[in-house]
Design a protein around this motif. Sequence first.
Motif, PDB file in Angstrom:
ATOM      1  N   ALA A 428       0.886  -1.214  -0.039  1.00  0.00           N
ATOM      2  CA  ALA A 428      -0.266   0.205   0.094  1.00  0.00           C
ATOM      3  C   ALA A 428       0.947   1.649   0.033  1.00  0.00           C
ATOM      4  O   ALA A 428       1.925   1.216   0.435  1.00  0.00           O
ATOM      5  N   GLU A 432      -2.671   7.180   5.252  1.00  0.00           N
ATOM      6  CA  GLU A 432      -3.829   6.671   5.989  1.00  0.00           C
ATOM      7  C   GLU A 432      -4.907   6.137   5.287  1.00  0.00           C
ATOM      8  O   GLU A 432      -5.805   5.318   5.668  1.00  0.00           O
ATOM      9  N   GLY A 433      -4.998   6.430   3.839  1.00  0.00           N
ATOM     10  CA  GLY A 433      -5.881   6.185   2.974  1.00  0.00           C
ATOM     11  C   GLY A 433      -7.110   6.875   3.155  1.00  0.00           C
ATOM     12  O   GLY A 433      -7.050   7.845   3.717  1.00  0.00           O
ATOM     13  N   PRO A 434      -8.126   6.211   2.763  1.00  0.00           N
ATOM     14  CA  PRO A 434      -8.395   4.916   2.239  1.00  0.00           C
ATOM     15  C   PRO A 434      -8.070   4.964   0.898  1.00  0.00           C
ATOM     16  O   PRO A 434      -8.097   5.790   0.198  1.00  0.00           O
ATOM     17  N   PHE A 435      -7.591   3.738   0.524  1.00  0.00           N
ATOM     18  CA  PHE A 435      -6.951   3.608  -1.011  1.00  0.00           C
ATOM     19  C   PHE A 435      -7.847   2.582  -1.471  1.00  0.00           C
ATOM     20  O   PHE A 435      -8.512   1.621  -1.213  1.00  0.00           O
ATOM     21  N   TYR A 465      -2.730   3.144  -5.514  1.00  0.00           N
ATOM     22  CA  TYR A 465      -3.342   1.830  -5.212  1.00  0.00           C
ATOM     23  C   TYR A 465      -2.823   0.814  -4.145  1.00  0.00           C
ATOM     24  O   TYR A 465      -1.809   0.976  -4.108  1.00  0.00           O
ATOM     25  N   ALA A 466      -3.806   0.460  -3.126  1.00  0.00           N
ATOM     26  CA  ALA A 466      -3.340  -0.667  -2.368  1.00  0.00           C
ATOM     27  C   ALA A 466      -3.476  -2.035  -3.274  1.00  0.00           C
ATOM     28  O   ALA A 466      -4.532  -2.232  -4.020  1.00  0.00           O
ATOM     29  N   ARG A 511      -6.863   0.937   6.118  1.00  0.00           N
ATOM     30  CA  ARG A 511      -6.509   1.804   4.862  1.00  0.00           C
ATOM     31  C   ARG A 511      -7.018   1.242   3.691  1.00  0.00           C
ATOM     32  O   ARG A 511      -7.199   2.165   2.691  1.00  0.00           O
ATOM     33  N   LEU A 512      -7.566   0.241   3.366  1.00  0.00           N
ATOM     34  CA  LEU A 512      -7.958  -0.343   2.209  1.00  0.00           C
ATOM     35  C   LEU A 512      -9.551  -0.228   2.046  1.00  0.00           C
ATOM     36  O   LEU A 512     -10.190  -0.540   3.133  1.00  0.00           O
ATOM     37  N   ASP A 513     -10.015   0.553   1.134  1.00  0.00           N
ATOM     38  CA  ASP A 513     -11.180   0.901   0.746  1.00  0.00           C
ATOM     39  C   ASP A 513     -12.161  -0.465   0.161  1.00  0.00           C
ATOM     40  O   ASP A 513     -11.915  -0.631  -1.147  1.00  0.00           O
TER      41      ASP A 513
END
Length: 661
Positions: A428, A432-435, A465-466, A511-513
């Motif tokens: 990632a 903090e994202g969200p990514f 992108y994550a 952090r992942l959307d």
Amino acid sequence: MRAQDIETLISVGRPEIAADGSFAVFASSRPDIAANRAVGQLWRVDLPDGAPRRLTRGVADGSPKLSPDDSRIAFVRADAKGKAQVHVVAAGGGEPVQATDATLGVEDFAWSPDGATIAYLARVPEKGRYGSVEGLDAAAEAPRHITGIRWHANGLGYIGDRPAHVFVIAAPEPDSEPFYEPAAAVRPDDATPPKQIVVAAEARALTEGAASHGGLAFTADGREVLTVPDDIEADRRDLRNRLLAISVDGSGERELLSADAGLSLSGLDVADDGTIALLANEVGDGVDFVAPAVGLWLLEEGGPVRITDAETIDLGEAGSHITAVGDGFLVQDRTRGRMRLIRVGRDGALSEVLSGDVEVTGHAAAGDHVVAAVVRPDSFGELVLVEAGAARTLTAFGAPAAASGIALPRELTVAGRDGYPVHGWIAAPEGEGPFPVILQIHGGPFASYGVHLFDETQVLVDAGYAVVYSNPRGSAGYGRAHGRSIRQQMGTVDFADVIDFLDGAIADDARLDGERVGVMGGSYGGYLTAWVIAHDHRFAGAIVERGFLEPLSFQGTSDIGSFFGDEYVGISADDIARQSPMAVVGQVKTPTLVMHSELDFRCPLEQATRYYSALKRQGTEAELLVFPGENHELTRSGRPRHRIERFDAVLDWWRRHLPVD
């Protein structure tokens, strides 16, 4: 890392080490965008503390092999016609001498034990083909008469009319007097001085006929050359191999291993005492290759004997080889996304030589000294010295890539819906994202993602992108049962595993959307991507690349079509339909970019065009991108500019369908 930074991905080839351990030689290689090809040279490093120094200045020098007395290095360099030829240079450096002049180039070579001779493999074109007749265009050649079930190979093309044969030549001395054009050939009125020309040593063929040969090694006494014949024109595909010993003096040959042994050979080496060691796997009646369990075998009087465990040891990764050392052998074992170097005694006892977060891609040994080429999470290639159980890195080729910015992935294991552990990684961007999330799926199926620096992932992370990627059931490196679990069950537990890992990764990392996801994969990864989007409609977009998409037509178009689909999906119409992405393409709603190479003979172009046409016909948003002049290996060894253009297309697709902001 951005697309243009692929130039920083410097790989290290299989090294060689002097018998006294005083120095090592190896080749480096990297993509060069301006040259639009891979470039590389030979290097020497004096052990234990010397700095690497470049030995040659060719465009793409590779595959160095030290002579038995360590005074010379034979290596491969392209000649004036662009064909790979064996050259010889002094071990300390200097001007190389061209040793071979094979019409279509050299594929492999080996030194004789006394250093006087070099054996090599070269394809011999049928008369009138492949430029063997000056001025005869390929389109004007005679028709090809094919009587067997195999006629082509990815990255090569037709093979039946250019079998590989074994030749021997006298090994040249780098300081020998150069050859000159005879004075009689110079016109009296021509003031131009005599021209220095390249004259290779006279080659003598040891094999002939329709069978093509692979593998090459001298016996310990130097009287014979070991080779693996391949009978191209057969009525039934058979992966079982024979091993021949061919007399160097041309007096005959003998069969050391028959096809009845049921082995498919992928490597061989000869110990000083004459013991022949093989990398091989059993293939049943000739085609049972799924999760092949490549192991180390010794050829004994009673036949071949396996000395590594078939269920847990996997020596089958591309580039794997054997090094006889003392009373044992060094081999590379693939396990959980890593490639460790192990020593195997003749009694089967194992000990680790080099392990950890590395993938060993080549090795050599002399006494207690071991050198290994490795890839790591922070480098695409380094040379490592192993002494007294400790490893020390001798090169710094990874520094430019590190300077371009690398995201170190985080390892994760997720419990699947049936409780099965699925192992993989999350990479990632910083922050903090969200990514938005992209699910990557590897090819194979019996392959694996690993801990090495991977440009496919790094370019996506740099774009915001994550990336989530795993080794589902069917992958290599987790035992043979894991690899064989999808045999004639494709699109079942493998599909469940990649989806379960995606869900588990999203749940594990805030952090992942999870509301913004895409999916992509190549080869078998293209197959599973197409399968995923037919059964799970959450994805904003998909990229299906060089995919295995229609098992039915694959049988008659792919270079492995005579056995791959039969073993992985079965032969009945019901079994094929049950596991075919084309059979469920009508369920696809996800916008899909289909990418393929024009000269892909592994997963032929028709796989992509049929799938794309079906998507368009039913109204699913779809685009097709075809790369001219490339084959199945575009993302790994294709022309650098095409690799850049491919990355541009990938990022453009995700910007439109899965924007970062």
